[in-house]
Design a protein around this motif. Structure first.
Motif, PDB file in Angstrom:
ATOM      1  N   ASN A 202     -40.582  86.433   5.051  1.00  0.00           N
ATOM      2  CA  ASN A 202     -39.785  86.076   6.234  1.00  0.00           C
ATOM      3  C   ASN A 202     -38.325  85.856   5.853  1.00  0.00           C
ATOM      4  O   ASN A 202     -37.410  86.257   6.585  1.00  0.00           O
ATOM      5  CB  ASN A 202     -40.349  84.816   6.886  1.00  0.00           C
ATOM      6  CG  ASN A 202     -41.664  85.063   7.606  1.00  0.00           C
ATOM      7  OD1 ASN A 202     -42.011  86.210   7.887  1.00  0.00           O
ATOM      8  ND2 ASN A 202     -42.397  84.001   7.887  1.00  0.00           N
ATOM      9  N   ILE A 203     -38.107  85.192   4.708  1.00  0.00           N
ATOM     10  CA  ILE A 203     -36.734  84.966   4.237  1.00  0.00           C
ATOM     11  C   ILE A 203     -36.072  86.300   3.922  1.00  0.00           C
ATOM     12  O   ILE A 203     -34.918  86.550   4.304  1.00  0.00           O
ATOM     13  CB  ILE A 203     -36.733  84.053   2.994  1.00  0.00           C
ATOM     14  CG1 ILE A 203     -37.202  82.644   3.360  1.00  0.00           C
ATOM     15  CG2 ILE A 203     -35.333  83.992   2.376  1.00  0.00           C
ATOM     16  CD1 ILE A 203     -37.442  81.736   2.162  1.00  0.00           C
ATOM     17  N   LEU A 204     -36.793  87.162   3.216  1.00  0.00           N
ATOM     18  CA  LEU A 204     -36.243  88.480   2.873  1.00  0.00           C
ATOM     19  C   LEU A 204     -35.885  89.262   4.130  1.00  0.00           C
ATOM     20  O   LEU A 204     -34.819  89.898   4.206  1.00  0.00           O
ATOM     21  CB  LEU A 204     -37.260  89.252   2.032  1.00  0.00           C
ATOM     22  CG  LEU A 204     -36.855  90.667   1.604  1.00  0.00           C
ATOM     23  CD1 LEU A 204     -35.587  90.646   0.764  1.00  0.00           C
ATOM     24  CD2 LEU A 204     -38.003  91.342   0.837  1.00  0.00           C
ATOM     25  N   GLU A 205     -36.752  89.202   5.133  1.00  0.00           N
ATOM     26  CA  GLU A 205     -36.478  89.918   6.387  1.00  0.00           C
ATOM     27  C   GLU A 205     -35.248  89.354   7.081  1.00  0.00           C
ATOM     28  O   GLU A 205     -34.426  90.098   7.622  1.00  0.00           O
ATOM     29  CB  GLU A 205     -37.697  89.831   7.292  1.00  0.00           C
ATOM     30  CG  GLU A 205     -37.604  90.687   8.544  1.00  0.00           C
ATOM     31  CD  GLU A 205     -38.924  90.755   9.290  1.00  0.00           C
ATOM     32  OE1 GLU A 205     -39.203  91.802   9.888  1.00  0.00           O
ATOM     33  OE2 GLU A 205     -39.670  89.756   9.274  1.00  0.00           O
ATOM     34  N   LEU A 206     -35.103  88.040   7.059  1.00  0.00           N
ATOM     35  CA  LEU A 206     -33.917  87.408   7.649  1.00  0.00           C
ATOM     36  C   LEU A 206     -32.646  87.870   6.946  1.00  0.00           C
ATOM     37  O   LEU A 206     -31.653  88.227   7.594  1.00  0.00           O
ATOM     38  CB  LEU A 206     -34.052  85.886   7.549  1.00  0.00           C
ATOM     39  CG  LEU A 206     -32.821  85.063   7.945  1.00  0.00           C
ATOM     40  CD1 LEU A 206     -32.554  85.193   9.442  1.00  0.00           C
ATOM     41  CD2 LEU A 206     -33.004  83.594   7.576  1.00  0.00           C
ATOM     42  N   LEU A 207     -32.664  87.893   5.632  1.00  0.00           N
ATOM     43  CA  LEU A 207     -31.481  88.312   4.869  1.00  0.00           C
ATOM     44  C   LEU A 207     -31.173  89.778   5.116  1.00  0.00           C
ATOM     45  O   LEU A 207     -30.003  90.162   5.255  1.00  0.00           O
ATOM     46  CB  LEU A 207     -31.713  88.063   3.372  1.00  0.00           C
ATOM     47  CG  LEU A 207     -31.999  86.622   2.948  1.00  0.00           C
ATOM     48  CD1 LEU A 207     -32.305  86.551   1.460  1.00  0.00           C
ATOM     49  CD2 LEU A 207     -30.828  85.704   3.285  1.00  0.00           C
ATOM     50  N   ALA A 208     -32.225  90.592   5.182  1.00  0.00           N
ATOM     51  CA  ALA A 208     -32.019  92.027   5.384  1.00  0.00           C
ATOM     52  C   ALA A 208     -31.463  92.346   6.767  1.00  0.00           C
ATOM     53  O   ALA A 208     -30.815  93.380   6.967  1.00  0.00           O
ATOM     54  CB  ALA A 208     -33.331  92.774   5.164  1.00  0.00           C
ATOM     55  N   SER A 209     -31.702  91.449   7.720  1.00  0.00           N
ATOM     56  CA  SER A 209     -31.247  91.701   9.099  1.00  0.00           C
ATOM     57  C   SER A 209     -29.749  91.473   9.277  1.00  0.00           C
ATOM     58  O   SER A 209     -29.193  91.804  10.323  1.00  0.00           O
ATOM     59  CB  SER A 209     -32.013  90.803  10.072  1.00  0.00           C
ATOM     60  OG  SER A 209     -31.648  89.439   9.889  1.00  0.00           O
ATOM     61  N   THR A 210     -29.086  90.918   8.261  1.00  0.00           N
ATOM     62  CA  THR A 210     -27.673  90.568   8.412  1.00  0.00           C
ATOM     63  C   THR A 210     -26.741  91.777   8.298  1.00  0.00           C
ATOM     64  O   THR A 210     -25.627  91.754   8.804  1.00  0.00           O
ATOM     65  CB  THR A 210     -27.262  89.518   7.365  1.00  0.00           C
ATOM     66  OG1 THR A 210     -27.502  90.042   6.046  1.00  0.00           O
ATOM     67  CG2 THR A 210     -28.069  88.242   7.541  1.00  0.00           C
ATOM     68  N   ALA A 211     -27.187  92.835   7.616  1.00  0.00           N
ATOM     69  CA  ALA A 211     -26.327  94.017   7.429  1.00  0.00           C
ATOM     70  C   ALA A 211     -27.164  95.157   6.886  1.00  0.00           C
ATOM     71  O   ALA A 211     -28.322  94.975   6.483  1.00  0.00           O
ATOM     72  CB  ALA A 211     -25.180  93.696   6.460  1.00  0.00           C
ATOM     73  N   ASP A 212     -26.566  96.364   6.878  1.00  0.00           N
ATOM     74  CA  ASP A 212     -27.261  97.515   6.302  1.00  0.00           C
ATOM     75  C   ASP A 212     -27.142  97.548   4.786  1.00  0.00           C
ATOM     76  O   ASP A 212     -27.952  98.178   4.104  1.00  0.00           O
ATOM     77  CB  ASP A 212     -26.707  98.819   6.888  1.00  0.00           C
ATOM     78  CG  ASP A 212     -27.123  98.994   8.344  1.00  0.00           C
ATOM     79  OD1 ASP A 212     -28.190  98.452   8.721  1.00  0.00           O
ATOM     80  OD2 ASP A 212     -26.387  99.647   9.107  1.00  0.00           O
ATOM     81  N   GLU A 213     -26.106  96.886   4.262  1.00  0.00           N
ATOM     82  CA  GLU A 213     -25.945  96.765   2.810  1.00  0.00           C
ATOM     83  C   GLU A 213     -25.957  95.288   2.462  1.00  0.00           C
ATOM     84  O   GLU A 213     -25.086  94.531   2.905  1.00  0.00           O
ATOM     85  CB  GLU A 213     -24.640  97.415   2.340  1.00  0.00           C
ATOM     86  CG  GLU A 213     -24.630  98.927   2.531  1.00  0.00           C
ATOM     87  CD  GLU A 213     -23.385  99.575   1.924  1.00  0.00           C
ATOM     88  OE1 GLU A 213     -22.705  98.897   1.120  1.00  0.00           O
ATOM     89  OE2 GLU A 213     -23.100 100.739   2.265  1.00  0.00           O
ATOM     90  N   VAL A 214     -26.935  94.864   1.701  1.00  0.00           N
ATOM     91  CA  VAL A 214     -27.136  93.437   1.419  1.00  0.00           C
ATOM     92  C   VAL A 214     -27.272  93.229  -0.084  1.00  0.00           C
ATOM     93  O   VAL A 214     -28.067  93.908  -0.747  1.00  0.00           O
ATOM     94  CB  VAL A 214     -28.400  92.901   2.119  1.00  0.00           C
ATOM     95  CG1 VAL A 214     -28.595  91.425   1.804  1.00  0.00           C
ATOM     96  CG2 VAL A 214     -28.335  93.134   3.622  1.00  0.00           C
ATOM     97  N   VAL A 215     -26.460  92.305  -0.606  1.00  0.00           N
ATOM     98  CA  VAL A 215     -26.600  91.887  -2.004  1.00  0.00           C
ATOM     99  C   VAL A 215     -27.076  90.436  -1.984  1.00  0.00           C
ATOM    100  O   VAL A 215     -26.374  89.546  -1.508  1.00  0.00           O
ATOM    101  CB  VAL A 215     -25.268  92.013  -2.767  1.00  0.00           C
ATOM    102  CG1 VAL A 215     -25.442  91.493  -4.198  1.00  0.00           C
ATOM    103  CG2 VAL A 215     -24.787  93.459  -2.770  1.00  0.00           C
TER     104      VAL A 215
END
Length: 424
Positions: A202-215
């Motif tokens: 769930n955390i990973l999905e939340l972080l991934a939803s912030t942009a198309d390129e995520v570090v």
């Protein structure tokens, strides 16, 4: 296009080879894997924290043994639902066909009557029960049902498993593959997940939803989660943080702080029985011998909460909380048993002195068992000095009374008995 199916569900494994963690149960030659491979599974209860794969494992088992699979949630199912499933299972049974699998999630939330309704079907083999619970089944599952089930403990996933899940999701999930996601630091991800695979995804999905390129870095995880933190997640990190604050407030003799955290838990929907159990532990660990009545009150609270439930249980919990918080404190009994355990682990199985041994037979008496034992009740004050430790332990002392009124009395009495071992 984004799917409505959460990442944790999209990544749910479908077979044992894809199942992560719990190697003590499903690893090569492990007990549960052997049952599954033989296709002859017993009724069982999975006990473990949220997000460690209890529901997933039940699904995999039903698929591997090729049986009909029924699911009930104890949150929204009653006796009627249980009986309907049992009747359906009976109607689908033929001579030697194996019984269907009935999975009950959160079985600890079933009342006694609901659990009673399962007994006959489990005993007669109409269904093979798999129950899942986050609570100790010894407290929450009735004894007749518990005795008919194997209990398997599922553990938090370790760091290697969690890192593997993150990498696997990024590489294999249909939606995450469309993004540019790089993980530079895993520490915060692992810490905030608390060993919970569902929460991690769930955390990973939340972080991934912030942009198309995520570090993903530790700072990014902390910042994003602080923005998204809910008021009280009774299955997540705040559950553990708030119960910790509650117990520490009691230990610190602050009734106001303890009541605040109690209110936070109750308002957030925490199970009052969970709170009552923690009060019992606190009464023994933190109040202890400084006020032995605290444990009696905490146990009475535990029983009362079981009997009356919410909302009235809040009053009982409040009384116990204030009583424990305002009681004198001692952890002497807690530290004493830990010191004794440490001593036993270091010294092994020292022999019981002969005079303390049981002597039920003539042979044992001839060997000196029980010889020279002094029966305290025939001496003045019902006490006589003699050794009670193994000879090798000498004059070792584990219990050290603390400086509160009750234990000062204990120290004085022990000094009368044992002299300088307990200087007064």
């Amino acid at each position: 296009m984004s799917s409505n199916i959460p990442l944790a569900e999209r990544m749910r494994p479908r077979d044992l080879d894809g199942y992560v963690g719990q190697r003590h149960l499903v690893g090569p030659k492990a007990v549960l894997r052997r049952f599954i491979e033989s296709k002859n599974i017993p009724s069982m209860i999975f006990w473990g924290p949220p997000g460690v794969g209890k529901t997933t494992l039940a699904n995999i088992i039903a698929k591997e043994v090729d049986r009909p699979f029924y699911i009930l949630s104890a949150v929204n199912s009653g006796v009627k639902d249980v009986r309907e499933v049992i009747e359906k299972a009976k109607s689908q049974r033929f001579f030697n066909t194996p019984s269907p699998v009935l999975f009950i999630d959160e079985i600890h939330r079933f009342s006694k009557s609901q659990q009673d309704s399962l007994l006959g079907a489990v005993e007669q083999g109409v269904v093979t029960l798999i129950g899942a619970t986050t609570e100790n089944p010894s407290f929450e599952v009735i004894s007749p049902l518990l005795s008919r089930c194997q209990v398997y403990t599922l553990k938090h996933l370790d760091e290697k498993d969690l890192v593997g899940l993150v990498d696997q999701a990024i590489a294999q999930d249909v939606e995450l593959k469309e993004k540019q996601i790089a993980v530079e630091e895993y520490d915060a991800l692992i810490r905030f997940s608390g060993g919970d695979a569902r929460k991690l995804l769930n955390i990973l999905e939340l972080l991934a939803s912030t942009a198309d390129e995520v570090v993903i870095t530790n700072k990014m995880v902390v910042d994003k989660l602080q923005e998204a933190t809910s008021i009280y997640d009774k299955d997540g990190e705040q559950h553990y943080d708030i119960i910790s604050a509650f117990i520490k407030s009691i230990r610190g003799s602050d009734p106001n702080g303890a009541l605040y955290w109690l209110a936070r838990m109750l308002e957030g929907g925490e199970d009052p029985k969970f709170i009552a159990r923690r009060l019992v532990i606190s009464a023994a660990e933190d109040v202890g011998l400084a006020n032995p009545n605290a444990l009696l009150l905490a146990n009475a609270t535990f029983q009362s909460v079981h009997v009356i439930g919410m909302p009235e249980a809040r009053i009982v919990l409040s009384e116990a909380t204030v009583y424990l918080a305002t009681s004198p404190k001692s952890n002497a009994a807690y530290t004493a048993i830990d010191e004794a355990l440490d001593y036993v682990r270091k010294t092994g199985n020292l022999p019981v002195p002969l005079h303390l041994r049981n002597a039920p037979t003539k042979l044992m008496k001839n060997l000196g068992y029980g010889k020279d034992y002094l029966y305290p009740h025939v001496y003045p004050g019902n006490f006589v000095q003699q050794g009670y430790l193994p000879q090798e332990a000498g004059n070792t002392k584990f219990y050290e009374p603390q400086a509160n009124a009750k234990e000062k009395e204990i120290r004085q009495r022990m000094h009368i008995y044992w002299g300088d071992k307990y200087k007064y």
